[in-house]
Design an enzyme around this catalytic site. Structure first.
Site, PDB file in Angstrom:
ATOM      1  CE  LYS A 220      -3.074   3.041   0.398  1.00  0.00           C
ATOM      2  NZ  LYS A 220      -4.313   3.228   1.051  1.00  0.00           N
ATOM      3  CB  CYS A 274      -3.816   8.669   0.666  1.00  0.00           C
ATOM      4  SG  CYS A 274      -5.501   8.495   1.220  1.00  0.00           S
TER       5      CYS A 274
HETATM    6  N1  SAJ Z   1      -2.076  15.145  -8.097  1.00  0.00           N
HETATM    7  C1  SAJ Z   1      -1.221  15.942  -8.864  1.00  0.00           C
HETATM    8  N2  SAJ Z   1      -0.905  15.531 -10.124  1.00  0.00           N
HETATM    9  C2  SAJ Z   1      -1.397  14.379 -10.651  1.00  0.00           C
HETATM   10  C3  SAJ Z   1      -2.259  13.575  -9.881  1.00  0.00           C
HETATM   11  C4  SAJ Z   1      -2.584  13.986  -8.590  1.00  0.00           C
HETATM   12  O1  SAJ Z   1      -0.739  16.997  -8.403  1.00  0.00           O
HETATM   13  O2  SAJ Z   1      -1.077  14.097 -11.814  1.00  0.00           O
HETATM   14  C5  SAJ Z   1      -2.422  15.581  -6.736  1.00  0.00           C
HETATM   15  C6  SAJ Z   1      -3.933  15.811  -6.532  1.00  0.00           C
HETATM   16  O3  SAJ Z   1      -4.308  17.091  -6.951  1.00  0.00           O
HETATM   17  C7  SAJ Z   1      -4.050  15.619  -5.037  1.00  0.00           C
HETATM   18  C8  SAJ Z   1      -3.002  14.536  -4.722  1.00  0.00           C
HETATM   19  O4  SAJ Z   1      -2.130  14.514  -5.840  1.00  0.00           O
HETATM   20  O5  SAJ Z   1      -3.699  16.806  -4.335  1.00  0.00           O
HETATM   21  C9  SAJ Z   1      -3.561  13.153  -4.486  1.00  0.00           C
HETATM   22  O6  SAJ Z   1      -4.632  12.859  -5.374  1.00  0.00           O
HETATM   23  P1  SAJ Z   1      -4.807  11.441  -6.102  1.00  0.00           P
HETATM   24  O7  SAJ Z   1      -6.006  11.519  -6.962  1.00  0.00           O
HETATM   25  O8  SAJ Z   1      -3.543  11.052  -6.758  1.00  0.00           O
HETATM   26  O9  SAJ Z   1      -4.991  10.399  -4.916  1.00  0.00           O
HETATM   27  P2  SAJ Z   1      -5.920  10.254  -3.597  1.00  0.00           P
HETATM   28  O10 SAJ Z   1      -5.119  10.757  -2.440  1.00  0.00           O
HETATM   29  O11 SAJ Z   1      -7.285  10.775  -3.765  1.00  0.00           O
HETATM   30  O12 SAJ Z   1      -6.054   8.646  -3.521  1.00  0.00           O
HETATM   31  C10 SAJ Z   1      -4.875   7.828  -3.488  1.00  0.00           C
HETATM   32  C11 SAJ Z   1      -5.042   6.697  -4.511  1.00  0.00           C
HETATM   33  N3  SAJ Z   1      -3.763   6.009  -4.695  1.00  0.00           N
HETATM   34  C12 SAJ Z   1      -3.204   5.806  -5.924  1.00  0.00           C
HETATM   35  O13 SAJ Z   1      -3.726   6.206  -6.940  1.00  0.00           O
HETATM   36  C13 SAJ Z   1      -1.926   5.048  -5.969  1.00  0.00           C
HETATM   37  C14 SAJ Z   1      -6.117   5.720  -4.034  1.00  0.00           C
HETATM   38  O14 SAJ Z   1      -6.208   4.588  -4.901  1.00  0.00           O
HETATM   39  C15 SAJ Z   1      -5.836   5.246  -2.607  1.00  0.00           C
HETATM   40  O15 SAJ Z   1      -6.830   4.369  -2.124  1.00  0.00           O
HETATM   41  C16 SAJ Z   1      -5.801   6.472  -1.723  1.00  0.00           C
HETATM   42  O16 SAJ Z   1      -4.727   7.325  -2.183  1.00  0.00           O
HETATM   43  C17 SAJ Z   1      -5.582   6.032  -0.289  1.00  0.00           C
HETATM   44  O17 SAJ Z   1      -6.559   6.001   0.470  1.00  0.00           O
HETATM   45  O18 SAJ Z   1      -4.447   5.667   0.055  1.00  0.00           O
END
Ligand code: SAJ
Length: 423
Positions: A220, A274
């Site tokens: 994870k 996360c």
């Molecule tokens: N972000 C960027 N650039 C990107 C993608 C995301 O700056 O290209 C930023 C987003 O704006 C945000 C942060 O990253 O601030 C996180 O967003 P996210 O959509 O990447 O992820 P979370 O935190 O909503 O969910 C993640 C997911 N993990 C992965 O994709 C590996 C989800 O599947 C997990 O279940 C979750 O973390 C968790 O609970 O751990």
């Protein structure tokens, strides 16, 4: 050869912690498990318990309310504040970190100590909360310290079985991902792994990937660190491009045409509970070796400060600038403000440019949080109200409403687009 163990049956399943993960997990088990399975959700917050027992979801998650209302109405799911006797427990409590980025296990410890007095032997206890390697074993220790008459070894009358099964759902897509994602399942013992697999098979259609507890914990953390490192690469590129006068969005689009390149998107920083948190659990477990993982955290954590400095530089030429700040959620099209870099940016700008008026647009929340309302120079506005007479338009979150907005309103203004939606 030994005969395979019979499939485990769980008459009562107790889910401890009814937040974004625990509540949907409880509702999915209640709706998909065998018809004589009863699910009891436990939460310390009485207001959550009351809302859930009335069939209401205490947070926003698309399409989830009807599933919850259905299982509550059929008596398959109830909520309470006390931990009951059950055949299986799923612990979904927060795992915040302390100042040194080490996990604070206080909620896991409290859950374990509340479960311990209920045990008779034969129960399964699963930790779902994202945790550093070794935490499931630690949870077993908390239980066994309280109950020295029980054992975590397989095959005794007084055995209790411990496993880790990390949640991996993406907020906003829980209805799909809770049912369809593959699950990593790692027991502290082989029998614990089998039992946990049997429980998750009742409501997950994805593949059940079995391993041991430590590997499951690390899997994870690895997934979220992979994403953090890749976002850090994009964020670092955005700084390099600003320095060299190159449009980073065009650059990434071009590079991503290569068949083996897939760069993520830069932004104002990384938020949520996360991806901005979990990599630290790897760093704290292996501080000397985790160089890249730590560097990625530092790069992503420094991005909000970079955005603030850019706004301050551009604001210098105005006497009392009006700044339209678009978006304070931690990512697009959600109402979740936890660990949001955009929220932090707006909060700090209000202090650092005291003469500025900040008009905040967040279509997904009714009211601004106290962290912003405490500033006299911050007010909530609609897109048109905020942008019409703004000197600076600061785009912080790529909500769909902003993508579709009337861009003629922005002509002649200083536009700082941290998500590249208007390039
Ligand atoms: N972000 C960027 N650039 C990107 C993608 C995301 O700056 O290209 C930023 C987003 O704006 C945000 C942060 O990253 O601030 C996180 O967003 P996210 O959509 O990447 O992820 P979370 O935190 O909503 O969910 C993640 C997911 N993990 C992965 O994709 C590996 C989800 O599947 C997990 O279940 C979750 O973390 C968790 O609970 O751990």
């Amino acid at each position: 050869m030994n005969a395979p163990a019979p499939e485990s049956h769980f008459g009562t399943v107790c889910v401890v912690g009814l937040g974004y993960i625990g509540l949907p997990t409880a509702a999915f088990i209640a709706s998909s498990g065998s018809t004589d399975t009863k699910v009891i959700g436990v939460d310390i917050k009485q207001s959550f318990v009351d809302q859930i027992n009335a069939g209401e979801v205490p947070f926003f998650e698309p399409d989830f309310e009807s599933l919850l209302a259905g299982v509550v109405a059929r008596g398959r799911l109830t909520a309470q504040t006390e931990t009951p006797e059950a055949d299986a427990y799923i612990v979904c409590v927060p795992t915040p970190f302390l100042d040194d980025h080490k996990v604070d296990p206080k909620y896991i410890k409290a859950a374990a100590e509340n479960i311990a007095p209920q045990l008779k032997g034969g129960e399964l206890i699963i930790l779902e909360s994202t945790s550093p390697p070794g935490t499931t074993e630690k949870m077993a220790e908390y239980v066994l310290n309280a109950r020295p008459d029980l054992t975590a070894e397989d095959g005794h009358k007084n055995s209790v079985y411990f496993a880790h099964c990390p949640e991996r759902v993406l907020p906003g897509r829980i209805m799909v991902e809770m049912a369809e994602n593959d699950r990593v399942i790692g027991g502290v013992t082989p029998r614990a792994t089998e039992m946990a697999r049997d429980l998750y098979s009742t409501f997950c259609k994805g593949e059940m990937l079995v391993t041991d507890a430590r590997t499951a914990e690390m899997a994870k953390l690895t997934e979220n660190s992979f994403r953090d490192v890749n976002i850090a690469f994009a964020n670092e590129l955005s700084l390099i491009c600003d320095e060299l006068g190159i449009n980073v969005w065009e650059l990434i689009e071009l590079a991503n045409h290569h068949p083996r390149v897939n760069i993520l998107q830069p932004g104002p920083g990384v938020g949520g509970h996360c991806i901005a948190v979990d990599p630290w659990f790897i760093v704290s477990a292996a501080p000397t070796t985790s160089r890249l993982v730590k560097m990625a955290r530092d790069v992503n954590d420094s991005k909000p400060e970079y955005v603030i400095n850019r706004v301050i530089e551009r604001a210098e030429r105005f006497k009392a600038p009006i700044i339209a700040a678009l978006g304070i959620a931690f990512k697009p099209d959600i109402d979740d403000l936890r660990e949001s870099p955009s929220l932090g940016i707006v909060d700090k700008l209000a202090d650092q440019i005291p003469d500025a008026q900040l008009r905040v647009v967040e279509p997904n929340v009714d009211e601004l949080p106290e962290r912003l309302t405490k500033h006299a120079n911050i007010s909530k506005a609609t897109f048109t109200e905020a942008v019409t007479d703004a000197d600076i338009v600061l785009l912080l979150v790529d909500h769909h409403q902003f993508k579709d907005a009337d861009r003629t309103l922005m002509e002649q203004k200083v536009v700082i687009d941290t998500k590249g939606i208007w390039r």
